[in-house]
Design a protein around this motif. Structure first.
Motif, PDB file in Angstrom:
ATOM      1  N   ILE A 105       6.982  -2.925 -14.479  1.00 55.11           N
ATOM      2  CA  ILE A 105       7.243  -1.626 -13.851  1.00 55.11           C
ATOM      3  C   ILE A 105       6.536  -1.551 -12.505  1.00 55.11           C
ATOM      4  O   ILE A 105       5.319  -1.809 -12.424  1.00 55.11           O
ATOM      5  N   TRP A 106       7.285  -1.219 -11.458  1.00 52.29           N
ATOM      6  CA  TRP A 106       6.734  -1.014 -10.116  1.00 52.29           C
ATOM      7  C   TRP A 106       6.924   0.451  -9.720  1.00 52.29           C
ATOM      8  O   TRP A 106       7.971   1.036 -10.008  1.00 52.29           O
ATOM      9  N   THR A 107       5.925   1.027  -9.074  1.00 51.71           N
ATOM     10  CA  THR A 107       6.072   2.395  -8.573  1.00 51.71           C
ATOM     11  C   THR A 107       5.686   2.458  -7.105  1.00 51.71           C
ATOM     12  O   THR A 107       4.725   1.801  -6.682  1.00 51.71           O
ATOM     13  N   ALA A 108       6.422   3.244  -6.327  1.00 53.24           N
ATOM     14  CA  ALA A 108       6.069   3.545  -4.932  1.00 53.24           C
ATOM     15  C   ALA A 108       5.894   5.043  -4.837  1.00 53.24           C
ATOM     16  O   ALA A 108       6.846   5.806  -5.107  1.00 53.24           O
ATOM     17  N   GLU A 141      -0.952   9.635  -7.670  1.00 54.96           N
ATOM     18  CA  GLU A 141      -1.784  10.664  -8.309  1.00 54.96           C
ATOM     19  C   GLU A 141      -2.229  10.254  -9.702  1.00 54.96           C
ATOM     20  O   GLU A 141      -3.384  10.404 -10.071  1.00 54.96           O
ATOM     21  N   ILE A 142      -1.275   9.765 -10.507  1.00 57.76           N
ATOM     22  CA  ILE A 142      -1.556   9.416 -11.900  1.00 57.76           C
ATOM     23  C   ILE A 142      -1.511   7.899 -12.027  1.00 57.76           C
ATOM     24  O   ILE A 142      -0.563   7.263 -11.557  1.00 57.76           O
ATOM     25  N   THR A 143      -2.539   7.316 -12.603  1.00 55.80           N
ATOM     26  CA  THR A 143      -2.574   5.866 -12.777  1.00 55.80           C
ATOM     27  C   THR A 143      -2.418   5.524 -14.248  1.00 55.80           C
ATOM     28  O   THR A 143      -2.884   6.243 -15.127  1.00 55.80           O
ATOM     29  N   GLN A 163       2.365  -1.566 -11.786  1.00 55.88           N
ATOM     30  CA  GLN A 163       2.015  -1.999 -10.445  1.00 55.88           C
ATOM     31  C   GLN A 163       2.336  -0.829  -9.512  1.00 55.88           C
ATOM     32  O   GLN A 163       3.512  -0.559  -9.232  1.00 55.88           O
ATOM     33  N   GLN A 164       1.307  -0.114  -9.061  1.00 56.02           N
ATOM     34  CA  GLN A 164       1.505   1.120  -8.298  1.00 56.02           C
ATOM     35  C   GLN A 164       1.165   0.899  -6.833  1.00 56.02           C
ATOM     36  O   GLN A 164       0.110   0.344  -6.495  1.00 56.02           O
ATOM     37  N   VAL A 165       2.059   1.345  -5.966  1.00 57.84           N
ATOM     38  CA  VAL A 165       1.959   1.100  -4.532  1.00 57.84           C
ATOM     39  C   VAL A 165       1.927   2.424  -3.789  1.00 57.84           C
ATOM     40  O   VAL A 165       2.704   3.343  -4.093  1.00 57.84           O
ATOM     41  N   GLN A 166       1.037   2.529  -2.811  1.00 58.94           N
ATOM     42  CA  GLN A 166       0.949   3.716  -1.949  1.00 58.94           C
ATOM     43  C   GLN A 166       1.752   3.442  -0.678  1.00 58.94           C
ATOM     44  O   GLN A 166       1.453   2.514   0.058  1.00 58.94           O
ATOM     45  N   ILE A 191      11.812   0.708 -11.849  1.00 55.81           N
ATOM     46  CA  ILE A 191      11.268   1.061 -10.534  1.00 55.81           C
ATOM     47  C   ILE A 191      11.163   2.575 -10.441  1.00 55.81           C
ATOM     48  O   ILE A 191      12.120   3.294 -10.762  1.00 55.81           O
ATOM     49  N   LEU A 192      10.011   3.050  -9.997  1.00 51.03           N
ATOM     50  CA  LEU A 192       9.864   4.490  -9.702  1.00 51.03           C
ATOM     51  C   LEU A 192       9.719   4.651  -8.194  1.00 51.03           C
ATOM     52  O   LEU A 192       8.830   4.045  -7.582  1.00 51.03           O
ATOM     53  N   ILE A 193      10.595   5.447  -7.613  1.00 54.73           N
ATOM     54  CA  ILE A 193      10.518   5.786  -6.192  1.00 54.73           C
ATOM     55  C   ILE A 193      10.104   7.249  -6.107  1.00 54.73           C
ATOM     56  O   ILE A 193      10.804   8.128  -6.621  1.00 54.73           O
ATOM     57  N   GLY A 194       8.982   7.520  -5.450  1.00 53.97           N
ATOM     58  CA  GLY A 194       8.398   8.862  -5.456  1.00 53.97           C
ATOM     59  C   GLY A 194       9.362   9.955  -5.065  1.00 53.97           C
ATOM     60  O   GLY A 194       9.377  11.025  -5.662  1.00 53.97           O
TER      61      GLY A 194
END
Length: 739
Positions: free
Chosen positions: A513-516, A521-523, A528-531, A555-558
């Motif tokens: 899982i990848w997030t942008a 805010e939440i970990t 794999q979390q990307v700012q 994939i999570l796109i903010g």
């Protein structure tokens, strides 16, 4: 006039009369003519202090015109003034305003009772009825013939009032000693109380009861409440804050006398006192406050000092009133009042730190620093979706506070003409708290809004308060190997919380899982979390393209802010990935038309989309004080109308519909509400709805089809929350369900 022997006989007659009856009310029919005869007067009233209230009620009246009169314990009426001052008063011409104002500048005689009854009040003798040093009520005798009242009348009346005080005390259930209730509850003994109270100040007695005898503060506070006949308020900074008005009372004076003026969430002022029977002190506070109405409550000395900002050494940045008192003192001592305090001055640093700590403790989502022309800067916080005033900062120190926030956020302190965005962080209880900062120039100066970002892990999906229908549909959607799920709603509606709850459900060792996000805010471990950083060209669209080369499953796109990001998200979902994202739209069907308006291909979007979840946050009823009741006919009609005739039968409601209402208690700051919950609208992309998307049909057509396919609107879900007891109809009306 009676001689001493006659007076003694009269008092004995009065005592025998009262002894025959269980209560003053029962005795009054015989008591009234006796007292009128003694004073050769026409009328009398006995105002009884309402237990735990700040007013008097005259339930025993001569004549038939007025059966009950309520007056506040304040200087605005004769009975109220006597109750507050706890001193007798003779007025032989109540219509003489000059005489009244010489006693107290706010003292008035209410002439409406005379006008309504064709009765003329010519003279008044008013006596406080006391017992064990505590006000029980007021006795008022009217119109002594032929020449009015004198000092002898006052002396006799005070002796009568002492006798009546015993009866009042019995009826109110009060105690003769501040700690008698502790003995009654079996928490201590008379001997212990007698030893502790012998020649020792109240504060030390209470400290010894707590430290040596292990008594709880709440039990001691309840005993004081019973004795002084006023409510007990412990130190509850979430429910009460220091009252802000133009009258700046000296902090050391308040601490020395154990007095704090606080306000509840409705900004109603309350004077907290360790000894509420101190009439002279109360008169001083009342005069300094300059307000017409307020409540009086008792609190323990240490709790009052906490409200006033007294903390243990090294226990944080200091309390708000102490800091403001320091700033106010520095302003008075400054030779040049126009010279702003430096942004690194200790008081300013501590003030900003205190604001941030208070916001986190109160679970606020946003902090607003609002400048106003020619007035102090307002500091406000949004708690449970409602903005409330917290404190004020002197206008002369506004710039220093803003500069301090800018320095913490790495912003340009010299640039005051354009908005700036930044981020700061601070530590509280060992945990780092991140805050998003936005400065906005206004005509009154720079304003600042700070958003406190959520910290900690994800909420479990089962705690999101989704309806059984919605959670079942949502779990089916996110189990699909590819597609796009959108969570939509306005800013602050909990979209990020929902997405991370979904990711928490999906986060298993066999998934990558990848997030942008902007910001993160939440970990969660395993993600794999990307700012993203738009300022340097690292946008959501760029992050998404990078993720596709990193072998993702989910994939999570903010946020889908533009066509480029939306198009990339659709492409990713069509190439075998599950994509989650958010959008700022009002409802699920509207989201479809918004994306099509951005230029997305209807066929690609309808094939990719598995569902759209719209949500809002509404206030929930306080679980401690909410009360169940049968719904009225009007409320039943509202529920039926808002849920809709077509689907109302599925609720399986009988004629007896039970709902809850807000009441108010100490836990919720007397608002009736505590916390928030989500209401949801989940649209599933069914074959019938997909065909409407192909044709780019109207929102209404899509909404009708989605409803037929099982979607229930935000208002309908809100009705379910009302019937479940989570909230009330007022919150559904705020949501959009109008009468």
């Amino acid at each position: 006039m009676f001689d001493s022997t006659q007076q003694a006989e009269l008092l004995q007659t009065l005592q025998r009369l009262l002894d025959k009856y269980p209560s003053l009310l029962d005795a009054y029919q015989q008591l009234e003519p006796l007292l009128l005869k003694i004073f050769n007067a026409q009328r009398m009233s006995i105002f009884q202090r309402r237990s735990q209230q700040q007013d008097l009620v005259a339930r025993f009246k001569t004549g038939k015109e007025v059966k009950e009169i309520k007056v506040a314990i304040s200087p605005q009426s004769i009975a109220g003034y006597v109750a507050m001052a706890q001193q007798p008063l003779i007025i032989n011409d109540p219509y003489d305003d000059e005489v009244l104002q010489s006693i107290h500048f706010r003292l008035r005689f209410d002439k409406k009772f005379d006008k309504s009854s064709q009765f003329k009040t010519e003279s008044i003798l008013c006596i406080p009825v006391m017992n064990a040093g505590v006000l029980m009520g007021v006795m008022q005798i009217i119109n002594k013939a032929p020449s009015g009242f004198n000092d002898n009348d006052q002396e006799l009346a005070m002796e009568i009032a002492d006798i009546l005080g015993d009866k009042f005390r019995y009826e109110l259930g009060g105690t003769s000693n501040p700690f008698d209730h502790l003995v009654l509850k079996g928490l201590t003994t008379d001997k212990v109380i007698e030893e502790l109270t012998r020649d020792i100040p109240l504060k030390q007695t209470i400290q010894r009861l707590i430290s040596e005898h292990r008594l709880a503060e709440a039990d001691i506070g309840q005993a004081l409440s019973m004795h002084y006949q006023v409510p007990y308020i412990p130190y509850m900074p979430d429910n009460y804050h220091l009252y802000q008005n133009d009258a700046k009372m000296n902090l050391s004076y308040l601490k020395r006398n154990f007095v704090a003026v606080v306000a509840d969430v409705r900004e109603n002022p309350i004077v907290l006192m360790a000894e509420p029977n101190n009439a002279s002190l109360l008169m001083e506070i009342e005069s300094a406050l300059g307000i017409d109405s307020y409540e009086i409550a008792v609190s323990l000395p240490t709790q009052i000092l906490q409200f006033l900002g007294e903390t243990n050494a090294g226990a944080g940045p200091g309390e708000m009133d102490e800091i403001l008192d320091e700033i106010g003192t520095s302003s008075e001592e400054d030779d040049d009042p126009t010279d702003d305090l430096a942004e690194d001055a200790p008081a300013v640093v501590r003030l900003v730190s205190r604001v941030l700590h208070d916001a986190k403790r109160m679970n606020a989502s946003d902090i607003h620093i609002d400048p106003e022309k020619g007035a102090p800067t307002r500091v406000r916080m949004r708690v449970d979706g409602v903005v409330r005033d917290v404190t004020q900062v002197p206008a002369s120190h506004h710039s220093a506070v803003i500069a301090r926030i800018k320095i913490m956020s790495s912003l340009n302190i010299a640039e005051k003409r354009v908005p700036q965005d930044g981020k700061l962080s601070f530590k509280m209880s060992g945990q780092t708290v991140e805050v998003r900062v936005a400065t906005i120039p206004t005509v009154a100066g720079e304003g600042v809004v700070m958003r406190i970002l959520a910290t900690g892990g994800a909420m479990p999906i089962e705690k999101m308060n989704l309806s059984p229908r919605n959670i079942g549909m949502l779990e089916d959607m996110i189990k699909r190997p590819h597609g796009i799920l959108l969570v939509v709603g306005p800013t602050g509606s909990g979209k990020t919380t929902t997405l991370h709850a979904v990711l928490g459900y999906l986060n298993t060792p066999d998934k990558k899982i990848w997030t942008a996000e902007d910001p993160v805010e939440i970990t969660q471990p395993g993600l794999q979390q990307v700012q993203v950083a738009p300022k340097i060209g690292f946008t959501f669209a760029n992050a998404l393209r990078a993720f596709l080369r990193a072998d993702p499953d989910i994939i999570l796109i903010g946020e889908m802010r533009d066509k480029e990001t939306a198009h990339a998200g659709i492409e990713a979902s069509l190439t075998g990935h599950l994509v989650l994202s958010t959008l700022h739209t009002n409802s699920a069907p509207e989201t479809i038309t918004r994306l099509l308006d951005l230029g997305l291909d209807p066929v690609n979007f309808s094939d990719a989309c598995v569902g759209i979840l719209a949500q809002r946050l509404i206030r929930t009823l306080c679980p401690k004080c909410k009360q169940k009741q049968a719904a009225s006919d009007k409320e039943k009609a509202f529920i039926k109308r808002q849920y809709g005739e077509a689907h109302f039968a599925e609720l399986e409601l009988g004629d007896d519909i039970q709902i809850y209402r807000a009441v108010g208690c100490d836990e919720c700051g007397d608002t009736g509400y505590r916390g928030r919950t989500g209401v949801h609208e989940l649209l599933s992309m069914t074959p019938n709805l997909r065909s409407l998307v192909y044709k780019e049909s109207s929102v209404n057509a899509m909404k009708a089809q989605a409803s037929e396919d099982g979607m229930r609107t935000l208002v309908q879900d809100g009705i379910l929350k009302v019937l479940k007891g989570d909230t009330d109809i007022a919150q559904i009306q705020v949501l959009g369900g109008h009468d």
